[in-house]
Design a protein around this motif. Structure first.
Motif, PDB file in Angstrom:
ATOM      1  N   VAL A 181       0.916  -1.090  -0.026  1.00  0.00           N
ATOM      2  CA  VAL A 181       0.073   0.180  -0.004  1.00  0.00           C
ATOM      3  C   VAL A 181       0.849   1.255   0.013  1.00  0.00           C
ATOM      4  CG1 VAL A 181      -2.163  -1.078   0.994  1.00  0.00           C
ATOM      5  CG2 VAL A 181      -0.250  -0.218   2.703  1.00  0.00           C
ATOM      6  N   ILE A 182       1.949   1.060  -0.131  1.00  0.00           N
ATOM      7  CA  ILE A 182       3.018   2.167  -0.045  1.00  0.00           C
ATOM      8  C   ILE A 182       4.188   1.733  -0.907  1.00  0.00           C
ATOM      9  CG2 ILE A 182       2.580   3.205   2.191  1.00  0.00           C
ATOM     10  CD1 ILE A 182       4.941   1.937   3.210  1.00  0.00           C
ATOM     11  N   ASN A 183       4.618   2.477  -1.712  1.00  0.00           N
ATOM     12  CA  ASN A 183       5.899   2.287  -2.788  1.00  0.00           C
ATOM     13  C   ASN A 183       7.316   2.265  -1.811  1.00  0.00           C
ATOM     14  OD1 ASN A 183       7.056   1.388  -4.927  1.00  0.00           O
ATOM     15  ND2 ASN A 183       7.809   3.343  -5.507  1.00  0.00           N
ATOM     16  N   ILE A 184       7.786   1.174  -1.750  1.00  0.00           N
ATOM     17  CA  ILE A 184       9.240   1.030  -1.052  1.00  0.00           C
ATOM     18  C   ILE A 184      10.332   1.074  -1.914  1.00  0.00           C
ATOM     19  CG2 ILE A 184       8.168  -0.148   0.904  1.00  0.00           C
ATOM     20  CD1 ILE A 184       9.237  -2.894  -0.398  1.00  0.00           C
ATOM     21  N   THR A 185      10.061   1.212  -3.271  1.00  0.00           N
ATOM     22  CA  THR A 185      11.324   1.229  -4.217  1.00  0.00           C
ATOM     23  C   THR A 185      11.579   2.581  -5.153  1.00  0.00           C
ATOM     24  OG1 THR A 185       9.994   0.239  -6.080  1.00  0.00           O
ATOM     25  CG2 THR A 185      11.168  -1.267  -4.736  1.00  0.00           C
ATOM     26  N   LEU A 186      12.796   2.845  -5.444  1.00  0.00           N
ATOM     27  CA  LEU A 186      12.921   3.781  -6.406  1.00  0.00           C
ATOM     28  C   LEU A 186      13.349   3.151  -7.858  1.00  0.00           C
ATOM     29  CD1 LEU A 186      15.152   6.464  -4.268  1.00  0.00           C
ATOM     30  CD2 LEU A 186      12.815   6.863  -5.479  1.00  0.00           C
ATOM     31  N   GLY A 187      12.859   3.715  -8.727  1.00  0.00           N
ATOM     32  CA  GLY A 187      13.157   3.105 -10.054  1.00  0.00           C
ATOM     33  C   GLY A 187      14.550   3.266 -10.322  1.00  0.00           C
TER      34      GLY A 187
END
Length: 280
Positions: free
Chosen positions: A165-171
């Motif tokens: 439900v939250i983004n934990i990665t950076l492209g």
């Protein structure tokens, strides 16, 4: 345009550019300085007017064996540009690259070794490995040694799709395998917020592995022209959330819409895990 294929195992580094001339050479030079030689850099520009194209053509001419500039129409935004590159380039592994960061020399090598370890543990799975990054200003002065600590982002809290439900990665910090790419392209991505969030969401949705490497492997430049920048997590107090209630509600609706298009359950499940993750 037909997809681009490589005959030997390699990492496709996908860079989407738009009016990035100010920092572009520094970023490309940091990629050219990698200790690993398994990669090839593919770049598509989204209609720059500031000299970016001239810089890209210079590298494509001088470094033709490692840099390819793809010529096809503008896509209309960072999400669309990155996803179009992912659709067109076929490789064994993929990395996204922003146009304004600086990669540490061992970024590709260490990410690749971490990927191989995870593939040995989890054969036939979609897999993402992602590092931390150092948050820096426009002149590369360190603002914070850890993006995760700065943004109060805790990858260990997100271990499966229902918790996504939250983004934990950076492209810019990710490396993912061909299976992760396949599941990212097997559904329409029109509701995606950004490319990294979509790849992560679809990898979790297909019971894949998202492994957080502890080390920071690049300088993440935070300046006024970022499409997405680093945000100090300490500012998200209860007071801040109340003052920005409608803005945060709209963001959560967009986040849930993306998850739903990736196969997520009910909105009640979404808010249950949103609340659970934020209080632990």
């Amino acid at each position: 345009m037909e997809s681009i294929k490589q005959q030997t195992e390699h990492i496709a580094i996908l860079m989407a550019t738009y009016n990035g001339a100010k920092y572009l050479r520094e970023q490309i030079d940091s990629i050219l300085s990698q200790t690993s030689g398994l990669w090839h850099l593919y770049i598509h520009d989204d209609g720059s007017k500031d000299g970016t194209i001239e810089i890209l053509n210079d590298y494509a001419t001088r470094c033709a064996e490692t840099v390819t500039v793809l010529d096809y129409p503008s896509q209309g935004g960072a999400l669309q540009n990155f996803m179009s590159l992912l659709e067109k380039v076929e490789a064994d592994y993929y990395m996204f690259s922003d146009q304004d960061d600086v990669w540490h020399p061992t970024k590709v090598e260490k990410s690749y070794l971490a990927m191989k370890e995870q593939e040995a543990l989890h054969p036939d799975k979609p897999i993402i490995v992602h590092s931390d990054v150092r948050v820096v200003d426009s002149q590369l002065n360190v603002l914070h040694p850890s993006y995760r600590e700065y943004g109060h982002i805790y990858p260990e809290k997100v271990t499966c799709f229902r918790e996504c439900v939250i983004n934990i990665t950076l492209g810019c910090a990710m490396l993912f395998n061909r299976k992760s790419r396949a599941v990212s392209l097997d559904r329409p991505w029109k509701h995606a917020l950004m490319h990294d969030g979509w790849v992560t969401t679809r990898t979790f949705a297909e019971k894949g592995i998202v492994y957080a490497m502890p080390e920071a492997l690049l300088e993440y430049r935070n300046h006024g022209d970022n499409t997405v920048g680093a945000t100090d997590g300490a500012r998200f107090t209860i007071g801040y959330r109340i003052r920005h209630f409608w803005e945060m509600l709209r963001l959560n609706i967009r986040q849930y819409r993306m998850l739903r298009s990736a196969g997520y359950g009910s909105i009640f499940t979404y808010y249950y895990y949103k609340f659970r993750i934020h209080i632990h």
